[in-house]
Design an enzyme around this catalytic site. Structure first.
Site, PDB file in Angstrom:
ATOM      1  N   CYS A 331       0.831  -1.204   0.000  1.00 50.65           N
ATOM      2  CA  CYS A 331       0.000   0.000   0.000  1.00 50.65           C
ATOM      3  C   CYS A 331       0.870   1.260   0.000  1.00 50.65           C
ATOM      4  O   CYS A 331       0.354   2.370   0.162  1.00 50.65           O
ATOM      5  CB  CYS A 331      -0.944   0.002   1.202  1.00 50.65           C
ATOM      6  SG  CYS A 331      -0.111  -0.118   2.802  1.00 50.65           S
ATOM      7  N   GLU A 365      -2.070   1.130  -4.484  1.00 53.68           N
ATOM      8  CA  GLU A 365      -1.796  -0.257  -4.103  1.00 53.68           C
ATOM      9  C   GLU A 365      -1.018  -0.919  -5.241  1.00 53.68           C
ATOM     10  O   GLU A 365      -1.338  -0.700  -6.420  1.00 53.68           O
ATOM     11  CB  GLU A 365      -3.107  -0.992  -3.869  1.00 53.68           C
ATOM     12  CG  GLU A 365      -2.983  -2.203  -2.983  1.00 53.68           C
ATOM     13  CD  GLU A 365      -3.246  -1.907  -1.526  1.00 53.68           C
ATOM     14  OE1 GLU A 365      -3.120  -2.838  -0.716  1.00 53.68           O
ATOM     15  OE2 GLU A 365      -3.562  -0.758  -1.196  1.00 53.68           O
TER      16      GLU A 365
END
Length: 377
Positions: A331, A365
């Protein structure tokens, strides 16, 4: 009563002034903090008095109070980045709260959790304890909200109340999510307060990508910190056996529930830290929480990691080098780049993907699939 309240306010003001004056000269920051707190309380008290006298509406009075502080209060009436169900639920909930003092007073924040399967969960956090009167009012509000939304927009709605050391659940503290991965439907129990992927639509793409890159793998899979089994369960179809570690008790319970619901029989959940597992695995040792695991039948060739924004610690970076394949979900592209530099001598990046988990923000992401270089195998 008004005279008593005014007198109490004056006395409190005088006490704070004495407290500020008595502080040593070498504590200017503490004096500044006390004065700021005093101004804030006086502004809020003045606004409340104006609202009580009918000079201003309650909202206008509070806005006036906050406008005197150093930061600006910005009102937002819609949030189109959120799911459609959250966008429909927010204004309805706000109307309910504004009309019911027992639900509004001492309310600190509201958390929303919705799923692709049209289930919703709202957590209301308060600064005071909740009683039976609150529970009855919350139950009535829940019924009205469900009726207003309709079954086509919301199939289930759970209301949870929280305060310090208290949790009140009206019916359930979780929602059920349904996702389709590689042509198969999966069910997930997502528990209130525990981590789950926030964007269900994008999460489906991530799951499909992870299953695709590991298709045809040999040996077994080790997953560190599996959460509720979000990746664990669909990935199990590509491996003989999956070993997944997790430390949070609620997440372990959710993962075991999800494994049973999806009828997967080749996953072993170890409730322990990744450090504890790898230390035991290297020496083929024994632990109570690893009972039933046969080391001589285990061939861990693939590692799956999905770390927080801080990325992998140095020990896990070194651990990556021992595996033939690594699936890394990140992330934070910056820490991902740092971690991948540590294995440039041992592994090649053969697949890479990006997923816009949070539209209209800078967050991104990423997924990386690494395979050990031939000379290193």
């Amino acid at each position: 009563l008004e005279q008593q309240q005014q007198q109490q306010g004056v006395q409190h003001h005088q006490q704070q002034q004495q407290q500020i004056s008595s502080l040593p000269q070498h504590q200017p920051q503490k004096k500044k903090k006390l004065r700021r707190s005093q101004k804030k309380k006086l502004a809020v008290a003045a606004a409340a008095a104006a609202a009580a006298n009918g000079a201003l509406s309650e909202e206008a009075a509070m806005a006036a109070a906050y406008s005197r502080r150093k930061f600006t209060r910005v009102r937002i009436d819609e949030f189109p980045v959120a799911s459609e169900l959250i966008c429909a639920l927010m204004p309805l909930l706000r109307q309910e709260l504004m009309a019911a003092p027992v639900l509004r007073e001492k309310l600190f924040q509201a958390n929303f959790h919705t799923t692709l399967s049209k289930e919703a969960m709202v957590t209301l956090t308060y600064r005071s304890n909740l009683d039976d009167v609150w529970q009855e009012a919350a139950g009535a509000m829940r019924s009205r909200l469900l009726k207003a939304l309709g079954p086509d927009q919301c199939s289930q709605l759970h209301i949870i109340g929280r305060s310090r050391k208290q949790k009140v659940t009206l019916d359930a503290d979780h929602v059920m999510e349904r996702m389709e991965v590689a042509g198969k439907a999966y069910q997930y129990m997502q528990v209130e307060g525990a981590f789950s992927q926030p964007n269900g639509g994008v999460c489906q793409h991530m799951l499909n990508w992870a299953v695709d890159v590991t298709r045809g793998s040999t040996g077994d899979l080790l997953e560190l910190y599996c959460g509720n089994g979000n990746f664990t369960i669909p990935l199990a179809q590509n491996f003989k056996q999956v070993i997944a570690t997790e430390v949070m008790k609620a997440s372990v319970a959710a993962a075991r529930h999800n494994i049973a619901v999806n009828e997967v029989d080749n996953i072993f959940i170890a409730r322990m830290s990744s450090e504890e597992f790898t230390e035991t695995w290297r020496v083929k040792g024994t632990r109570n929480r690893l009972q039933g695991l046969e080391w001589d039948q285990l061939h861990l060739e693939t590692l799956f990691v999905d770390p927080p924004r801080a990325g992998l610690d140095p020990d896990t970076e070194r651990l990556m080098q021992e595996f033939r394949q690594v699936v890394y979900i990140s992330c934070n592209p910056e820490t991902l780049a740092k971690n991948l530099r540590s294995v440039t001598d041992t592994h090649d990046i053969v697949r890479f993907a990006v997923f816009d988990q949070f539209p209209y923000t800078h967050h991104l992401e990423c997924g990386a699939f690494l395979v050990k270089k031939k000379q290193q195998q």
